[in-house]
Motif scaffolding. Sequence first.
Motif, PDB file in Angstrom:
ATOM      1  N   ALA A   1      -5.590 -17.125  -4.978  1.00  0.00           N
ATOM      2  CA  ALA A   1      -5.294 -16.861  -6.564  1.00  0.00           C
ATOM      3  C   ALA A   1      -6.603 -17.058  -7.204  1.00  0.00           C
ATOM      4  O   ALA A   1      -7.076 -15.965  -8.060  1.00  0.00           O
ATOM      5  CB  ALA A   1      -4.661 -17.923  -7.034  1.00  0.00           C
ATOM      6  N   ALA A   2      -7.690 -17.723  -6.945  1.00  0.00           N
ATOM      7  CA  ALA A   2      -9.204 -17.737  -7.485  1.00  0.00           C
ATOM      8  C   ALA A   2      -9.762 -16.642  -6.971  1.00  0.00           C
ATOM      9  O   ALA A   2     -10.565 -16.133  -7.637  1.00  0.00           O
ATOM     10  CB  ALA A   2      -9.631 -19.286  -7.101  1.00  0.00           C
ATOM     11  N   ALA A   3      -9.933 -16.316  -5.725  1.00  0.00           N
ATOM     12  CA  ALA A   3     -10.706 -15.359  -5.159  1.00  0.00           C
ATOM     13  C   ALA A   3     -10.308 -14.239  -5.474  1.00  0.00           C
ATOM     14  O   ALA A   3     -11.287 -12.861  -5.629  1.00  0.00           O
ATOM     15  CB  ALA A   3     -10.789 -15.675  -3.388  1.00  0.00           C
TER      16      ALA A   3
ATOM     17  N   ASP B   1      -8.225 -13.224  -8.112  1.00  0.00           N
ATOM     18  CA  ASP B   1      -7.716 -13.084  -9.496  1.00  0.00           C
ATOM     19  C   ASP B   1      -5.961 -12.599  -9.588  1.00  0.00           C
ATOM     20  O   ASP B   1      -5.720 -11.637 -10.124  1.00  0.00           O
ATOM     21  CB  ASP B   1      -8.330 -12.295 -10.258  1.00  0.00           C
ATOM     22  N   VAL B   2      -5.372 -13.316  -8.600  1.00  0.00           N
ATOM     23  CA  VAL B   2      -3.977 -13.294  -8.462  1.00  0.00           C
ATOM     24  C   VAL B   2      -3.170 -14.451  -8.929  1.00  0.00           C
ATOM     25  O   VAL B   2      -3.565 -15.541  -8.685  1.00  0.00           O
ATOM     26  CB  VAL B   2      -3.471 -12.926  -7.120  1.00  0.00           C
ATOM     27  N   PRO B   3      -2.171 -14.084  -9.529  1.00  0.00           N
ATOM     28  CA  PRO B   3      -1.219 -15.225 -10.026  1.00  0.00           C
ATOM     29  C   PRO B   3      -0.843 -15.863  -8.653  1.00  0.00           C
ATOM     30  O   PRO B   3      -0.279 -15.148  -7.696  1.00  0.00           O
ATOM     31  CB  PRO B   3       0.130 -14.699 -10.703  1.00  0.00           C
ATOM     32  N   ALA B   4      -0.579 -17.232  -8.877  1.00  0.00           N
ATOM     33  CA  ALA B   4      -0.096 -17.886  -7.543  1.00  0.00           C
ATOM     34  C   ALA B   4       1.222 -17.545  -7.012  1.00  0.00           C
ATOM     35  O   ALA B   4       1.526 -17.032  -5.976  1.00  0.00           O
ATOM     36  CB  ALA B   4      -0.058 -19.568  -7.817  1.00  0.00           C
ATOM     37  N   GLY B   5       2.116 -17.044  -8.030  1.00  0.00           N
ATOM     38  CA  GLY B   5       3.269 -16.532  -7.393  1.00  0.00           C
ATOM     39  C   GLY B   5       3.277 -15.025  -7.044  1.00  0.00           C
ATOM     40  O   GLY B   5       4.296 -14.922  -6.313  1.00  0.00           O
ATOM     41  N   ASN B   6       2.266 -14.245  -7.213  1.00  0.00           N
ATOM     42  CA  ASN B   6       2.269 -13.128  -6.545  1.00  0.00           C
ATOM     43  C   ASN B   6       1.213 -13.198  -5.195  1.00  0.00           C
ATOM     44  O   ASN B   6       0.911 -12.227  -4.471  1.00  0.00           O
ATOM     45  CB  ASN B   6       1.282 -12.093  -7.454  1.00  0.00           C
ATOM     46  N   ALA B   7       0.801 -14.417  -4.844  1.00  0.00           N
ATOM     47  CA  ALA B   7       0.064 -14.493  -3.385  1.00  0.00           C
ATOM     48  C   ALA B   7       1.315 -15.105  -2.359  1.00  0.00           C
ATOM     49  O   ALA B   7       1.760 -16.233  -2.647  1.00  0.00           O
ATOM     50  CB  ALA B   7      -0.992 -15.586  -3.753  1.00  0.00           C
ATOM     51  N   LEU B   8       1.623 -14.366  -1.393  1.00  0.00           N
ATOM     52  CA  LEU B   8       2.219 -14.414  -0.476  1.00  0.00           C
ATOM     53  C   LEU B   8       1.370 -15.132   0.635  1.00  0.00           C
ATOM     54  O   LEU B   8       0.636 -14.282   1.144  1.00  0.00           O
ATOM     55  CB  LEU B   8       3.130 -13.234  -0.041  1.00  0.00           C
ATOM     56  N   ILE B   9       1.775 -16.410   1.277  1.00  0.00           N
ATOM     57  CA  ILE B   9       1.140 -16.868   2.481  1.00  0.00           C
ATOM     58  C   ILE B   9       2.060 -16.540   3.802  1.00  0.00           C
ATOM     59  O   ILE B   9       3.077 -17.457   3.593  1.00  0.00           O
ATOM     60  CB  ILE B   9       0.908 -18.034   2.211  1.00  0.00           C
ATOM     61  N   CYS B  10       1.693 -16.039   4.903  1.00  0.00           N
ATOM     62  CA  CYS B  10       2.574 -15.837   5.823  1.00  0.00           C
ATOM     63  C   CYS B  10       1.806 -16.272   7.063  1.00  0.00           C
ATOM     64  O   CYS B  10       0.720 -16.178   7.421  1.00  0.00           O
ATOM     65  CB  CYS B  10       2.935 -14.059   5.894  1.00  0.00           C
ATOM     66  N   ALA B  11       2.712 -16.954   8.035  1.00  0.00           N
ATOM     67  CA  ALA B  11       2.125 -17.089   9.385  1.00  0.00           C
ATOM     68  C   ALA B  11       2.483 -16.147  10.489  1.00  0.00           C
ATOM     69  O   ALA B  11       3.604 -15.539  10.226  1.00  0.00           O
ATOM     70  CB  ALA B  11       2.909 -18.588   9.927  1.00  0.00           C
ATOM     71  N   SER B  12       1.590 -15.731  11.305  1.00  0.00           N
ATOM     72  CA  SER B  12       1.705 -14.786  12.391  1.00  0.00           C
ATOM     73  C   SER B  12       2.808 -15.442  13.258  1.00  0.00           C
ATOM     74  O   SER B  12       3.351 -14.405  14.218  1.00  0.00           O
ATOM     75  CB  SER B  12       0.589 -14.262  12.877  1.00  0.00           C
ATOM     76  N   HIS B  13       3.000 -16.660  13.392  1.00  0.00           N
ATOM     77  CA  HIS B  13       3.815 -17.217  13.986  1.00  0.00           C
ATOM     78  C   HIS B  13       3.420 -17.313  15.582  1.00  0.00           C
ATOM     79  O   HIS B  13       4.267 -17.318  16.413  1.00  0.00           O
ATOM     80  CB  HIS B  13       5.258 -17.035  14.008  1.00  0.00           C
TER      81      HIS B  13
ATOM     82  N   VAL C   1      -9.550 -17.905   5.011  1.00  0.00           N
ATOM     83  CA  VAL C   1      -8.726 -17.332   4.018  1.00  0.00           C
ATOM     84  C   VAL C   1      -9.455 -17.011   2.826  1.00  0.00           C
ATOM     85  O   VAL C   1      -9.392 -15.845   2.289  1.00  0.00           O
ATOM     86  CB  VAL C   1      -7.414 -18.360   3.323  1.00  0.00           C
ATOM     87  N   LEU C   2     -10.452 -17.725   2.399  1.00  0.00           N
ATOM     88  CA  LEU C   2     -11.390 -17.690   1.541  1.00  0.00           C
ATOM     89  C   LEU C   2     -12.414 -16.325   1.567  1.00  0.00           C
ATOM     90  O   LEU C   2     -12.396 -15.332   1.055  1.00  0.00           O
ATOM     91  CB  LEU C   2     -12.279 -18.617   0.884  1.00  0.00           C
TER      92      LEU C   2
ATOM     93  N   VAL D   1     -10.967  -8.267  -2.079  1.00  0.00           N
ATOM     94  CA  VAL D   1     -11.287  -7.780  -3.566  1.00  0.00           C
ATOM     95  C   VAL D   1     -12.626  -6.826  -3.680  1.00  0.00           C
ATOM     96  O   VAL D   1     -12.769  -6.192  -4.082  1.00  0.00           O
ATOM     97  CB  VAL D   1     -11.603  -9.151  -4.197  1.00  0.00           C
ATOM     98  N   ARG D   2     -13.425  -7.444  -2.778  1.00  0.00           N
ATOM     99  CA  ARG D   2     -14.681  -6.479  -2.714  1.00  0.00           C
ATOM    100  C   ARG D   2     -14.450  -4.891  -2.357  1.00  0.00           C
ATOM    101  O   ARG D   2     -15.156  -4.097  -2.894  1.00  0.00           O
ATOM    102  CB  ARG D   2     -15.870  -7.052  -1.808  1.00  0.00           C
ATOM    103  N   GLN D   3     -13.554  -4.685  -1.456  1.00  0.00           N
ATOM    104  CA  GLN D   3     -13.191  -3.444  -0.954  1.00  0.00           C
ATOM    105  C   GLN D   3     -12.222  -2.824  -2.007  1.00  0.00           C
ATOM    106  O   GLN D   3     -11.809  -1.693  -1.537  1.00  0.00           O
ATOM    107  CB  GLN D   3     -12.503  -3.493   0.660  1.00  0.00           C
TER     108      GLN D   3
END
Length: 456
Positions: free
Chosen positions: A70-72, A74-86, A121-122, A129-131
């Motif tokens: 979210a910080a890096a 500029d995304v609302p935490a609710g719009n950031a999905l964290i997935c494991a490749s498992h 992740v950071l 974002v840079r891209q």
Amino acid sequence: MTAVLRAGAGRAVIDVPAAAYPVDGFTGVHDQLRARVVVLEDGADRVALTVVDQTSVFAETVDRLKGIVAAAADVPAGNALICASHTFSAPHVLSAAQLDTATEAERRRHALLRAALDGAVLAAATAAVRQLRPARAGFGSGVCSVNVNRDVRTADGWWLGADDGGVSDKTVRVGRIEDLAGRPIAVLVNYGVQSSVMNESWTDDGGKLVTADLAGATARHVEREYDDEAVALFLVGAAGDQAPYLTANAHTVDRAGRPGRADVGETGFLLVDLLGRRLGAEAVRVCESIRPTEDEPRLEVVRGTARVGTQIAPKSFKDLRPTTSHPFEPDGEEDVPIALVRLGDAVLVGVRPELTAATGIAVGQRSPFPHTMVLTMVDGAAKYMADRGSYDRITYAAMNSRYARGAAETVSERIAELLDALHEREPDALCEPDTPHEPEGLGGPEELGGPEKLTR
């Protein structure tokens, strides 16, 4: 019309130092774990999809990674999905509570793991974002037979193995996100298989080696095909009963119906490469067939829940055995989070529990969208959520679950309600949804409220 969509993607190695080993039985690294992030925006909403090479991501880590993204980005935490490749061959990043009884040495090792994951992740989110640049997206599907239903009948009941006749979805769903010159920025690969080729396979010296396994091999193959200029995100599908067709430490059943194991050790990494190349090649073939349009995209995130019954889970999966009788004791109810990400005429459906293939197929059949990706291990981990048939047979997934019989059908119907509500907001919605290559499915009614939209 010039595309409004902008997209960027980044990846970074989860660089775990040698001082972190041994940990969780792992004594070293065969291939590096990675974090991959794609950021999408349409002028109104911004969404970040993050995939980390982990077996699962616990709640404390999910919250921390959401904050980083979210910080890096500029995304609302609710719009950031964290997935494991498992991948089954990565040490878990444990929470403070889980380390409550750990030794000081174990705490130091896990602090190194945590720092490596957070840093990757950071770096990946910052690169994404840079891209960021104008983009367009398209979706397609193919078929690949590297997965197999893992439920087999033994003399004592259903257990783990490989059943070629069992329910299995061979569909490879692919999203191509490219810049306006047609160069891929990100490739989304959605497939129902656990990355467990090397699960519980041991080296000659009695340790295990860290590997991103099948998910990592698939992503690396796709990225190499695009000269490492595109980022490939492996999005694990409804894989609760889906194993790789070939595994290093394979479950076997002899002619008397007795289960066993056969481990080929480090030779199994050849299987990882072969299966990853096969799945990755099909993903590239599909990706090359996709022709994204320049129509104005629609990007939207919807969150909802489904109220389901729960049961008493086993204290340890190691206590489970094949059986023809299991108590399945009720244990109340809980809400299961559901996340929908719409991108044009496609939708990603994300849940925490590991759904079985029958449920994933049912969601796809019921969806009004032309392209539907079902994702599990999203924003946390919640073990298995098996379909009713798994409870009837008393499979491993049904026994090793906190969810009661019927929970999967309730979640499937709730997802259908959310998809319908999202689709109805688009008067020009397109054609027919994807049809899985194995058309078995299921569903059950459940009345719950409407979707909640998260905006930037």
